[in-house]
Design a protein around this motif. Structure first.
Motif, PDB file in Angstrom:
ATOM      1  N   TRP A   1      -0.351  -8.646  -4.743  1.00  0.00           N
ATOM      2  CA  TRP A   1      -0.943  -7.583  -5.339  1.00  0.00           C
ATOM      3  C   TRP A   1      -0.040  -7.673  -6.566  1.00  0.00           C
ATOM      4  O   TRP A   1       0.934  -8.352  -7.347  1.00  0.00           O
ATOM      5  CB  TRP A   1      -0.348  -5.648  -5.365  1.00  0.00           C
TER       6      TRP A   1
ATOM      7  N   TYR B   1       1.685   6.134  -7.280  1.00  0.00           N
ATOM      8  CA  TYR B   1       1.078   6.366  -8.614  1.00  0.00           C
ATOM      9  C   TYR B   1       0.729   7.654  -7.851  1.00  0.00           C
ATOM     10  O   TYR B   1      -0.438   8.784  -8.119  1.00  0.00           O
ATOM     11  CB  TYR B   1      -0.796   5.794  -7.920  1.00  0.00           C
TER      12      TYR B   1
ATOM     13  N   LEU C   1       2.521   1.438  -4.021  1.00  0.00           N
ATOM     14  CA  LEU C   1       1.653   1.902  -4.684  1.00  0.00           C
ATOM     15  C   LEU C   1       0.863   3.282  -4.436  1.00  0.00           C
ATOM     16  O   LEU C   1       1.204   4.122  -5.399  1.00  0.00           O
ATOM     17  CB  LEU C   1       0.470   0.877  -4.613  1.00  0.00           C
ATOM     18  N   GLU C   2       0.588   4.056  -3.225  1.00  0.00           N
ATOM     19  CA  GLU C   2       0.241   5.725  -2.801  1.00  0.00           C
ATOM     20  C   GLU C   2       1.947   6.638  -3.392  1.00  0.00           C
ATOM     21  O   GLU C   2       1.535   7.240  -4.260  1.00  0.00           O
ATOM     22  CB  GLU C   2       0.185   5.859  -1.498  1.00  0.00           C
TER      23      GLU C   2
ATOM     24  N   LYS D   1       1.160  -1.064   0.124  1.00  0.00           N
ATOM     25  CA  LYS D   1       0.145   0.145   0.440  1.00  0.00           C
ATOM     26  C   LYS D   1       1.069   1.518   0.253  1.00  0.00           C
ATOM     27  O   LYS D   1       0.757   2.140  -0.654  1.00  0.00           O
ATOM     28  CB  LYS D   1      -1.220  -0.121   1.408  1.00  0.00           C
TER      29      LYS D   1
ATOM     30  N   VAL E   1      -4.530   4.958  -2.052  1.00  0.00           N
ATOM     31  CA  VAL E   1      -4.696   4.002  -2.100  1.00  0.00           C
ATOM     32  C   VAL E   1      -5.628   2.892  -1.369  1.00  0.00           C
ATOM     33  O   VAL E   1      -5.462   2.340  -0.965  1.00  0.00           O
ATOM     34  CB  VAL E   1      -3.487   2.373  -3.315  1.00  0.00           C
TER      35      VAL E   1
END
Length: 102
Positions: A36, A23, A19-20, A16, A27
């Motif tokens: 994932w 992106y 990915l945060e 997490k 998320v």
């Protein structure tokens, strides 16, 4: 053809957190997610996430592997990531036709 990218980690919240950052937005996933998977139908788009994770492997405890279509799973490491990325470009890059005008 598609490339499936799988991330996994034993550290709670690590996927997490990565990915945060990747992106650059929140998320929505549970903190305890340990795996994932994303299927890239445009395989060249997978290169960015592979490169980003490998370039930041000192910051995240995440392993990454990929699979082309239904083929074998390949673990991506710091040692082999350049060859894997070259292979992706070799398999999926299509040059623009010579008649194309920009």
């Amino acid at each position: 053809m598609a490339i499936t990218v799988s991330l996994w980690s034993r550290k709670t919240g690590e996927i997490k957190r990565f990915l945060e950052r990747y992106y650059e937005k929140e998320v929505f996933m549970d903190e305890d997610v340990s795996k994932w998977i994303y299927v890239y139908n445009k395989p060249l788009e997978a290169v960015d996430i592979i490169s980003t994770l490998i370039d930041n492997n000192d910051k995240y405890e995440i392993n990454i592997c990929l699979q082309v279509d239904n083929g074998d799973l390949h673990t991506v490491t710091y040692e082999n990531h350049n060859d894997i990325i070259k292979g992706i470009f070799y398999l999926f890059y299509e040059e623009c036709p010579e008649e194309a005008v920009y």
